[in-house]
Design a protein around this motif. Structure first.
Motif, PDB file in Angstrom:
ATOM      1  N   ASN A  33      16.124  86.708 134.327  1.00  0.00           N
ATOM      2  CA  ASN A  33      16.366  88.171 133.943  1.00  0.00           C
ATOM      3  C   ASN A  33      16.722  88.743 135.240  1.00  0.00           C
ATOM      4  O   ASN A  33      15.997  88.534 136.263  1.00  0.00           O
ATOM      5  N   PRO A  34      18.046  89.199 135.434  1.00  0.00           N
ATOM      6  CA  PRO A  34      18.544  90.155 136.523  1.00  0.00           C
ATOM      7  C   PRO A  34      17.582  91.078 137.177  1.00  0.00           C
ATOM      8  O   PRO A  34      17.232  91.760 136.333  1.00  0.00           O
ATOM      9  N   SER A  35      17.337  91.064 138.521  1.00  0.00           N
ATOM     10  CA  SER A  35      16.488  92.078 139.117  1.00  0.00           C
ATOM     11  C   SER A  35      16.737  92.173 140.394  1.00  0.00           C
ATOM     12  O   SER A  35      17.410  91.296 141.129  1.00  0.00           O
ATOM     13  N   ALA A  36      16.524  93.438 140.875  1.00  0.00           N
ATOM     14  CA  ALA A  36      16.936  93.760 142.160  1.00  0.00           C
ATOM     15  C   ALA A  36      15.757  93.484 143.350  1.00  0.00           C
ATOM     16  O   ALA A  36      15.865  93.331 144.417  1.00  0.00           O
ATOM     17  N   GLN A  37      14.438  93.506 142.766  1.00  0.00           N
ATOM     18  CA  GLN A  37      13.151  93.649 143.650  1.00  0.00           C
ATOM     19  C   GLN A  37      12.539  91.978 143.633  1.00  0.00           C
ATOM     20  O   GLN A  37      12.008  91.678 144.545  1.00  0.00           O
ATOM     21  N   GLY A  38      12.539  91.302 142.733  1.00  0.00           N
ATOM     22  CA  GLY A  38      11.762  90.046 142.408  1.00  0.00           C
ATOM     23  C   GLY A  38      11.892  89.485 141.240  1.00  0.00           C
ATOM     24  O   GLY A  38      12.304  90.390 140.247  1.00  0.00           O
ATOM     25  N   ARG A 205      22.102  87.738 143.041  1.00  0.00           N
ATOM     26  CA  ARG A 205      22.749  88.061 144.150  1.00  0.00           C
ATOM     27  C   ARG A 205      23.233  89.348 144.136  1.00  0.00           C
ATOM     28  O   ARG A 205      23.406  90.065 145.185  1.00  0.00           O
ATOM     29  N   GLU A 206      24.274  89.371 143.137  1.00  0.00           N
ATOM     30  CA  GLU A 206      24.807  90.858 143.058  1.00  0.00           C
ATOM     31  C   GLU A 206      23.983  92.253 143.070  1.00  0.00           C
ATOM     32  O   GLU A 206      24.059  93.195 143.707  1.00  0.00           O
ATOM     33  N   TYR A 207      22.692  92.110 142.286  1.00  0.00           N
ATOM     34  CA  TYR A 207      21.683  93.165 142.242  1.00  0.00           C
ATOM     35  C   TYR A 207      21.067  93.282 143.673  1.00  0.00           C
ATOM     36  O   TYR A 207      20.822  94.578 144.311  1.00  0.00           O
ATOM     37  N   ILE A 208      20.752  92.094 144.315  1.00  0.00           N
ATOM     38  CA  ILE A 208      20.243  92.205 145.614  1.00  0.00           C
ATOM     39  C   ILE A 208      21.212  92.950 146.690  1.00  0.00           C
ATOM     40  O   ILE A 208      20.748  93.742 147.461  1.00  0.00           O
ATOM     41  N   TYR A 209      22.501  92.628 146.501  1.00  0.00           N
ATOM     42  CA  TYR A 209      23.446  93.188 147.454  1.00  0.00           C
ATOM     43  C   TYR A 209      23.561  94.590 147.301  1.00  0.00           C
ATOM     44  O   TYR A 209      23.810  95.532 148.107  1.00  0.00           O
ATOM     45  N   GLU A 210      23.576  95.125 145.959  1.00  0.00           N
ATOM     46  CA  GLU A 210      23.844  96.563 145.740  1.00  0.00           C
ATOM     47  C   GLU A 210      22.826  97.193 145.886  1.00  0.00           C
ATOM     48  O   GLU A 210      22.950  98.239 146.660  1.00  0.00           O
ATOM     49  N   TYR A 211      21.346  96.621 145.751  1.00  0.00           N
ATOM     50  CA  TYR A 211      20.324  97.559 145.838  1.00  0.00           C
ATOM     51  C   TYR A 211      19.849  97.651 147.431  1.00  0.00           C
ATOM     52  O   TYR A 211      19.608  98.697 147.804  1.00  0.00           O
ATOM     53  N   TYR A 212      19.896  96.427 148.423  1.00  0.00           N
ATOM     54  CA  TYR A 212      19.525  96.521 149.569  1.00  0.00           C
ATOM     55  C   TYR A 212      20.585  96.690 150.564  1.00  0.00           C
ATOM     56  O   TYR A 212      20.486  97.607 151.249  1.00  0.00           O
ATOM     57  N   TRP A 213      21.733  95.795 150.499  1.00  0.00           N
ATOM     58  CA  TRP A 213      22.884  96.295 151.492  1.00  0.00           C
ATOM     59  C   TRP A 213      23.435  97.503 151.194  1.00  0.00           C
ATOM     60  O   TRP A 213      23.586  98.514 152.208  1.00  0.00           O
ATOM     61  N   GLY A 215      22.337 100.237 148.978  1.00  0.00           N
ATOM     62  CA  GLY A 215      21.573 101.177 148.877  1.00  0.00           C
ATOM     63  C   GLY A 215      21.026 101.410 150.265  1.00  0.00           C
ATOM     64  O   GLY A 215      20.509 102.771 150.549  1.00  0.00           O
ATOM     65  N   HIS A 216      20.714 100.433 151.153  1.00  0.00           N
ATOM     66  CA  HIS A 216      19.664 100.718 152.125  1.00  0.00           C
ATOM     67  C   HIS A 216      20.684 100.978 153.389  1.00  0.00           C
ATOM     68  O   HIS A 216      19.944 101.367 154.471  1.00  0.00           O
ATOM     69  N   TYR A 217      21.571 100.376 153.256  1.00  0.00           N
ATOM     70  CA  TYR A 217      22.682 100.731 154.731  1.00  0.00           C
ATOM     71  C   TYR A 217      23.880 101.221 154.559  1.00  0.00           C
ATOM     72  O   TYR A 217      24.285 102.100 155.315  1.00  0.00           O
ATOM     73  N   LEU A 218      24.638 100.977 153.508  1.00  0.00           N
ATOM     74  CA  LEU A 218      26.014 101.394 153.528  1.00  0.00           C
ATOM     75  C   LEU A 218      26.194 102.625 152.402  1.00  0.00           C
ATOM     76  O   LEU A 218      26.986 103.597 152.641  1.00  0.00           O
ATOM     77  N   GLY A 219      25.326 102.932 151.289  1.00  0.00           N
ATOM     78  CA  GLY A 219      25.350 103.693 150.560  1.00  0.00           C
ATOM     79  C   GLY A 219      25.146 105.497 151.156  1.00  0.00           C
ATOM     80  O   GLY A 219      24.320 105.499 152.340  1.00  0.00           O
ATOM     81  N   PRO A 220      25.535 106.376 150.216  1.00  0.00           N
ATOM     82  CA  PRO A 220      24.784 107.677 150.628  1.00  0.00           C
ATOM     83  C   PRO A 220      23.507 108.151 150.484  1.00  0.00           C
ATOM     84  O   PRO A 220      22.891 108.484 151.549  1.00  0.00           O
ATOM     85  N   GLU A 221      22.808 107.354 149.718  1.00  0.00           N
ATOM     86  CA  GLU A 221      21.348 107.145 149.815  1.00  0.00           C
ATOM     87  C   GLU A 221      20.675 106.754 151.144  1.00  0.00           C
ATOM     88  O   GLU A 221      19.843 107.416 151.431  1.00  0.00           O
ATOM     89  N   SER A 222      21.339 105.771 151.715  1.00  0.00           N
ATOM     90  CA  SER A 222      20.664 105.595 153.249  1.00  0.00           C
ATOM     91  C   SER A 222      21.089 106.515 153.906  1.00  0.00           C
ATOM     92  O   SER A 222      20.134 106.739 155.046  1.00  0.00           O
ATOM     93  N   THR A 223      22.058 107.276 154.107  1.00  0.00           N
ATOM     94  CA  THR A 223      22.186 108.444 154.848  1.00  0.00           C
ATOM     95  C   THR A 223      21.272 109.312 154.613  1.00  0.00           C
ATOM     96  O   THR A 223      20.655 110.232 155.815  1.00  0.00           O
ATOM     97  N   ILE A 224      20.916 109.883 153.519  1.00  0.00           N
ATOM     98  CA  ILE A 224      20.040 110.926 153.179  1.00  0.00           C
ATOM     99  C   ILE A 224      18.621 110.509 153.729  1.00  0.00           C
ATOM    100  O   ILE A 224      17.803 111.499 154.223  1.00  0.00           O
ATOM    101  N   ARG A 225      18.313 109.289 153.559  1.00  0.00           N
ATOM    102  CA  ARG A 225      16.927 108.670 153.924  1.00  0.00           C
ATOM    103  C   ARG A 225      16.758 108.570 155.382  1.00  0.00           C
ATOM    104  O   ARG A 225      15.607 108.158 155.854  1.00  0.00           O
ATOM    105  N   ASN A 226      17.891 108.600 156.259  1.00  0.00           N
ATOM    106  CA  ASN A 226      17.751 108.340 157.760  1.00  0.00           C
ATOM    107  C   ASN A 226      17.125 109.285 158.601  1.00  0.00           C
ATOM    108  O   ASN A 226      17.524 110.422 158.595  1.00  0.00           O
ATOM    109  N   GLN A 227      15.878 108.982 158.918  1.00  0.00           N
ATOM    110  CA  GLN A 227      15.144 110.088 159.601  1.00  0.00           C
ATOM    111  C   GLN A 227      15.681 110.147 161.263  1.00  0.00           C
ATOM    112  O   GLN A 227      15.195 111.009 161.722  1.00  0.00           O
TER     113      GLN A 227
END
Length: 395
Positions: A33-38, A205-213, A215-227
């Motif tokens: 089952n495709p998953s982003a977390q585990g 791989r696609e879910y991991i890339y989308e969620y972590y790379w 979401g956490h580094y390149l996406g707008p959410e990353s900018t919003i959450r950057n302290q």
């Protein structure tokens, strides 16, 4: 969604699949089952549901089972190193003295996020590293590779920690004797990890890339959450969260009391396993700390990944001052302190289980939300609506 309800949602989906198609097709589906977390959280949930039935309580029971697995791994590893059952028993109790799992906070043992499972899996892997005999043992190296693969499949996020863990272990084996043999076994551990975990990372791989790379580094959410923390502020944030939120003051008291109870006559030379536990503890502490230090988003929830390293460092202290087997019997003072340590840890754990998690008004509100959700589910079943989408506020 991925952080908070993925485990429960995927677990219930697996159960419904088992009711419709049978247990083994559902078990296979949980693995692919495709998953982003585990990918193992719903597999484990399906097994628990088969034994206890589908419920929120059964799903949360998996968190306690993971902690027990960590305790058993600690007991076996310390017993093998020290040949001291009493020391191994106290070491196995030490995770119960932690503050984080028993608080009403995100990522605790009472929460559906995967952070607690990841912490316990990292703890099992650290204990497995102790059983490799500094990677002289081929069977120990195989067991360690399997434990690391299990950790990765429970929480994909640990992949960044694992890379640094293997790098730290490589430096360790290269700095000592028997380099060729130990490096070969370390590479074998990496191969076992890749063989077991690699196919599932490829599937997701696609879910991991989308969620972590993204979401956490390149996406707008990353900018919003950057302290925008600097190096000093980041170090302060990480180790303050580790000390106050995840370890707690009682963990320090238990570690010191345990040391006082274990201490014996000074002996020449280092007791067996103390150095190994210290090195492995440092690697397990520093590997996730470096990742979290460099990550632009700071979260105190994931700092729990440092906890197994801190636990091993406390165990290393105990191993360093423990009497080798065969020496004179421990005196009554040491016996009393050791007994006091065990009693206080068990009392602390019991108190944390029975104290109110929140105020009565909050409990009443959450029960009302759950009652409405249960009633909604019953009406949907009576109406025969297939595959409803329900948004929830509390679970």
């Amino acid at each position: 969604w991925n952080d908070q309800v993925q485990y429960l949602s995927d677990g219930y989906t697996a159960w419904e699949h088992a009711r419709a198609a049978g247990f083994f097709p559902a078990l296979l589906q949980t693995l692919i089952n495709p998953s982003a977390q585990g990918t193992l959280h719903d597999t484990a949930a399906l097994l628990v549901f088969q034994l206890a039935g589908p419920s929120r309580s059964a799903a949360l029971a998996l968190n306690m089972l993971a902690l027990i697995a960590w305790q058993l791994a600690l007991f076996v590893a310390v017993q093998r190193l020290s040949r001291h059952p009493g020391l191994a028993f106290i070491a196995a109790l030490l995770p119960l003295a932690l503050a984080g799992p028993w608080e009403n906070i995100p990522g605790a043992a009472y929460d559906f996020r995967l952070d607690h499972l990841a912490m316990c899996a990292l703890g099992v892997a650290s204990a497995a590293a102790l059983l490799t005999d500094r990677f002289r043992s081929r069977s120990g190296a195989t067991l360690f590779g399997g434990a690391i693969a299990l950790t990765l499949l429970l929480r994909f996020l640990t992949g960044t920690y694992v890379v640094l863990i293997f790098a730290g272990l490589w430096c360790w084996v290269m700095s000592g004797p028997e380099r060729r043999r130990r490096c070969t076994h370390l590479l074998w551990s990496a191969a076992v990890t890749l063989l077991l975990a690699g196919p599932f990372f490829w599937i997701n791989r696609e879910y991991i890339y989308e969620y972590y790379w993204i979401g956490h580094y390149l996406g707008p959410e990353s900018t919003i959450r950057n302290q925008n923390f600097g190096l000093g502020r980041s170090l302060e944030f990480i180790f303050t969260a580790l000390g106050r939120q995840h370890l707690g003051w009682f963990f320090g008291v238990a570690a010191l009391l345990g040391a006082a109870g274990i201490v014996g006559d000074r002996t020449r030379g280092e007791p067996a396993g103390a150095g190994d536990a210290a090195v492995i503890g440092l690697i397990w502490l520093l590997a996730p700390a470096i990742v979290l230090l460099l990550h632009q988003q700071k979260s105190d929830v994931v700092v729990s990944a440092l906890v197994p390293g801190a636990v091993l460092l406390a165990v290393a202290l105990w191993l360093r001052i423990a009497r080798p087997p065969g020496q004179t019997q421990t005196g009554p003072t040491s016996i009393a302190l050791t007994g006091l340590t065990c009693t206080l840890i068990l009392a602390f754990f019991t108190h944390r289980q029975f104290r109110p998690a929140d105020d009565p008004a909050t409990f009443a509100h959450i029960r009302q939300v759950n009652t409405l959700a249960d009633e909604l589910a019953r009406r949907i079943q009576r109406a025969g609506i297939a595959h409803p989408a329900i948004g929830v506020d509390y679970i």
